[in-house]
Motif scaffolding. Structure first.
Motif, PDB file in Angstrom:
ATOM      1  N   UNK A   1       0.815  -1.215   0.000  1.00 33.87           N
ATOM      2  CA  UNK A   1       0.000   0.000   0.000  1.00 33.87           C
ATOM      3  C   UNK A   1       0.850   1.268   0.000  1.00 33.87           C
ATOM      4  N   UNK A   2       2.023   1.209   0.629  1.00 31.74           N
ATOM      5  CA  UNK A   2       2.859   2.403   0.695  1.00 31.74           C
ATOM      6  C   UNK A   2       3.326   2.814  -0.700  1.00 31.74           C
ATOM      7  N   UNK A   3       3.561   1.829  -1.584  1.00 30.63           N
ATOM      8  CA  UNK A   3       3.976   2.139  -2.957  1.00 30.63           C
ATOM      9  C   UNK A   3       2.821   2.798  -3.714  1.00 30.63           C
ATOM     10  N   UNK A   4       1.618   2.238  -3.552  1.00 26.46           N
ATOM     11  CA  UNK A   4       0.447   2.823  -4.202  1.00 26.46           C
ATOM     12  C   UNK A   4       0.188   4.233  -3.688  1.00 26.46           C
ATOM     13  N   UNK A   5       0.314   4.415  -2.369  1.00 25.41           N
ATOM     14  CA  UNK A   5       0.071   5.726  -1.775  1.00 25.41           C
ATOM     15  C   UNK A   5       1.042   6.774  -2.266  1.00 25.41           C
ATOM     16  N   UNK A   6       2.344   6.436  -2.295  1.00 25.95           N
ATOM     17  CA  UNK A   6       3.362   7.394  -2.751  1.00 25.95           C
ATOM     18  C   UNK A   6       3.211   7.668  -4.245  1.00 25.95           C
ATOM     19  N   UNK A   7       2.905   6.631  -5.022  1.00 23.49           N
ATOM     20  CA  UNK A   7       2.746   6.801  -6.472  1.00 23.49           C
ATOM     21  C   UNK A   7       1.603   7.759  -6.783  1.00 23.49           C
ATOM     22  N   UNK A   8       0.466   7.581  -6.101  1.00 26.99           N
ATOM     23  CA  UNK A   8      -0.667   8.468  -6.324  1.00 26.99           C
ATOM     24  C   UNK A   8      -0.340   9.897  -5.877  1.00 26.99           C
ATOM     25  N   UNK A   9       0.383  10.019  -4.763  1.00 27.54           N
ATOM     26  CA  UNK A   9       0.772  11.349  -4.280  1.00 27.54           C
ATOM     27  C   UNK A   9       1.635  12.064  -5.321  1.00 27.54           C
ATOM     28  N   UNK A  10       2.606  11.356  -5.901  1.00 26.03           N
ATOM     29  CA  UNK A  10       3.464  11.950  -6.930  1.00 26.03           C
ATOM     30  C   UNK A  10       2.652  12.340  -8.162  1.00 26.03           C
ATOM     31  N   UNK A  11       1.655  11.510  -8.506  1.00 28.13           N
ATOM     32  CA  UNK A  11       0.785  11.830  -9.636  1.00 28.13           C
ATOM     33  C   UNK A  11       0.012  13.117  -9.384  1.00 28.13           C
ATOM     34  N   UNK A  12      -0.524  13.274  -8.174  1.00 25.83           N
ATOM     35  CA  UNK A  12      -1.307  14.469  -7.857  1.00 25.83           C
ATOM     36  C   UNK A  12      -0.413  15.709  -7.782  1.00 25.83           C
ATOM     37  N   UNK A  13       0.798  15.534  -7.278  1.00 24.68           N
ATOM     38  CA  UNK A  13       1.743  16.660  -7.230  1.00 24.68           C
ATOM     39  C   UNK A  13       2.108  17.098  -8.644  1.00 24.68           C
ATOM     40  N   UNK A  14       2.340  16.119  -9.540  1.00 22.93           N
ATOM     41  CA  UNK A  14       2.655  16.449 -10.934  1.00 22.93           C
ATOM     42  C   UNK A  14       1.476  17.160 -11.591  1.00 22.93           C
ATOM     43  N   UNK A  15       0.272  16.722 -11.272  1.00 23.11           N
ATOM     44  CA  UNK A  15      -0.913  17.384 -11.822  1.00 23.11           C
ATOM     45  C   UNK A  15      -0.988  18.839 -11.342  1.00 23.11           C
ATOM     46  N   UNK A  16      -0.722  19.051 -10.051  1.00 25.55           N
ATOM     47  CA  UNK A  16      -0.797  20.409  -9.508  1.00 25.55           C
ATOM     48  C   UNK A  16       0.215  21.334 -10.184  1.00 25.55           C
ATOM     49  N   UNK A  17       1.420  20.813 -10.451  1.00 25.53           N
ATOM     50  CA  UNK A  17       2.430  21.631 -11.135  1.00 25.53           C
ATOM     51  C   UNK A  17       1.961  22.003 -12.533  1.00 25.53           C
ATOM     52  N   UNK A  18       1.333  21.027 -13.201  1.00 30.37           N
ATOM     53  CA  UNK A  18       0.827  21.303 -14.553  1.00 30.37           C
ATOM     54  C   UNK A  18      -0.352  22.261 -14.492  1.00 30.37           C
ATOM     55  N   UNK A  19      -1.222  22.096 -13.471  1.00 33.66           N
ATOM     56  CA  UNK A  19      -2.433  22.919 -13.371  1.00 33.66           C
ATOM     57  C   UNK A  19      -2.111  24.374 -13.068  1.00 33.66           C
ATOM     58  N   UNK A  20      -1.018  24.606 -12.338  1.00 38.87           N
ATOM     59  CA  UNK A  20      -0.651  26.000 -12.021  1.00 38.87           C
ATOM     60  C   UNK A  20      -0.260  26.779 -13.275  1.00 38.87           C
ATOM     61  N   UNK A  21       0.145  26.079 -14.329  1.00 35.87           N
ATOM     62  CA  UNK A  21       0.520  26.725 -15.583  1.00 35.87           C
ATOM     63  C   UNK A  21      -0.661  26.849 -16.538  1.00 35.87           C
ATOM     64  N   UNK A  22      -1.815  26.316 -16.096  1.00 34.00           N
ATOM     65  CA  UNK A  22      -3.008  26.365 -16.940  1.00 34.00           C
ATOM     66  C   UNK A  22      -4.053  27.255 -16.282  1.00 34.00           C
ATOM     67  N   UNK A  23      -4.774  27.977 -17.101  1.00 30.13           N
ATOM     68  CA  UNK A  23      -5.771  28.904 -16.566  1.00 30.13           C
ATOM     69  C   UNK A  23      -7.115  28.242 -16.321  1.00 30.13           C
ATOM     70  N   UNK A  24      -7.335  27.045 -16.873  1.00 31.88           N
ATOM     71  CA  UNK A  24      -8.664  26.424 -16.784  1.00 31.88           C
ATOM     72  C   UNK A  24      -8.693  25.153 -15.947  1.00 31.88           C
ATOM     73  N   UNK A  25      -7.572  24.752 -15.375  1.00 29.99           N
ATOM     74  CA  UNK A  25      -7.544  23.554 -14.525  1.00 29.99           C
ATOM     75  C   UNK A  25      -7.449  23.955 -13.053  1.00 29.99           C
ATOM     76  N   UNK A  26      -8.245  23.335 -12.165  1.00 26.97           N
ATOM     77  CA  UNK A  26      -8.101  23.617 -10.726  1.00 26.97           C
ATOM     78  C   UNK A  26      -6.783  23.061 -10.221  1.00 26.97           C
ATOM     79  N   UNK A  27      -6.031  23.873  -9.477  1.00 26.05           N
ATOM     80  CA  UNK A  27      -4.702  23.437  -9.054  1.00 26.05           C
ATOM     81  C   UNK A  27      -4.650  22.963  -7.605  1.00 26.05           C
ATOM     82  N   UNK A  28      -5.671  23.277  -6.816  1.00 27.32           N
ATOM     83  CA  UNK A  28      -5.662  22.873  -5.412  1.00 27.32           C
ATOM     84  C   UNK A  28      -6.660  21.732  -5.194  1.00 27.32           C
ATOM     85  N   UNK A  29      -6.234  20.515  -5.511  1.00 25.22           N
ATOM     86  CA  UNK A  29      -7.151  19.374  -5.409  1.00 25.22           C
ATOM     87  C   UNK A  29      -6.809  18.457  -4.236  1.00 25.22           C
TER      88      UNK A  29
END
Length: 256
Positions: A86-114
């Protein structure tokens, strides 16, 4: 049994039973922190279990219609979240969400605080879907495809044939999968811990309490949850058993 006994213990001691009381149960319903975490866990578990059950059932139907090689490949991929720690799944999902937030901050139409409830919901759906597939797929293998074909021959369209023939046959497996998802979602700590943001589910709230001292209110809450889940399982099994006996009785009458 020990936990249930100590939920009625008059003292906070975890070694001596000093007297019977219902005080911890009364205190539990006045503890806003625990009730808030419990409410979040129940809503999260219910919503994620419903979505995961629908997605997993649809995926099972899709997998069942694949060729043998494709079905084997997809089934093996589906095993990955189950066999992963579970720790691998948890960290993997966390990294995915962090990567999404970095991408969302550069976009005007995506919510960045999820980070929070949205990430928790996505994470719980992700680890629940494989359990639905593994519950529903064996039932689909046992299903006689001739029943579906007969329904089509008798005038049903594919949608009607599914709801009138296939769905009633696999409904026990779907219900079982839903209950498993519900239990796993309420119970999950590791994956939720890495993806909860600033919100707290019940396991995380209990973990934060253990840094000081676990209150007997937690014993009371755990006892209530144990009794409720046990009751749901007993009722579900009783209904399934009654349905099985009714079907057997019908078959014997038809045979006679």
């Amino acid at each position: 049994a020990v936990m249930i006994a100590f939920s009625f213990n008059e003292s906070k001691s975890r070694s001596n039973f000093t007297g019977f009381t219902l005080g911890w149960y009364k205190s539990l319903f006045h503890n806003e922190m625990i009730l808030s975490a419990l409410g979040l866990s129940l809503v999260l578990a219910l919503v994620s279990s419903v979505i995961a059950t629908v997605l997993g059932t649809a995926a099972s139907l899709g997998i069942a219609s694949m060729s043998r090689k494709s079905r084997l490949l997809v089934t093996n991929i589906t095993y990955i979240p189950v066999v992963n720690p579970e720790i691998i799944t948890g960290i993997s999902l966390m990294l995915l969400f962090v990567a999404y937030q970095r991408f969302a901050t550069q976009s005007a139409w995506l919510p960045d605080n999820i980070m929070g409830l949205p990430t928790l919901l996505i994470a719980h759906i992700a680890f629940n879907v494989p359990y639905v597939i593994f519950n529903v797929s064996p039932k689909l293998k046992q299903l006689d495809i001739k029943l579906y074909e007969a329904a089509l021959d008798l005038g049903c369209d594919p949608r009607q044939a599914f709801f009138k023939v296939i769905l009633p046959e696999i409904s026990p497996a779907i219900l079982s999968a839903f209950l498993i998802c519900l239990t796993y979602s309420i119970d999950d700590f590791m994956i939720s811990y890495f993806n909860c943001g600033t919100v707290e589910t019940l396991p995380i709230a209990i973990y934060s309490m253990t840094r000081k001292k676990v209150s007997p209110e937690i014993y009371a809450l755990s006892t209530i949850m144990f009794v409720v889940i046990l009751s749901v399982i007993l009722v579900s099994n009783a209904m399934e058993s009654r349905s099985y006996r009714r079907d057997q009785k019908t078959l014997r009458k038809e045979g006679a």
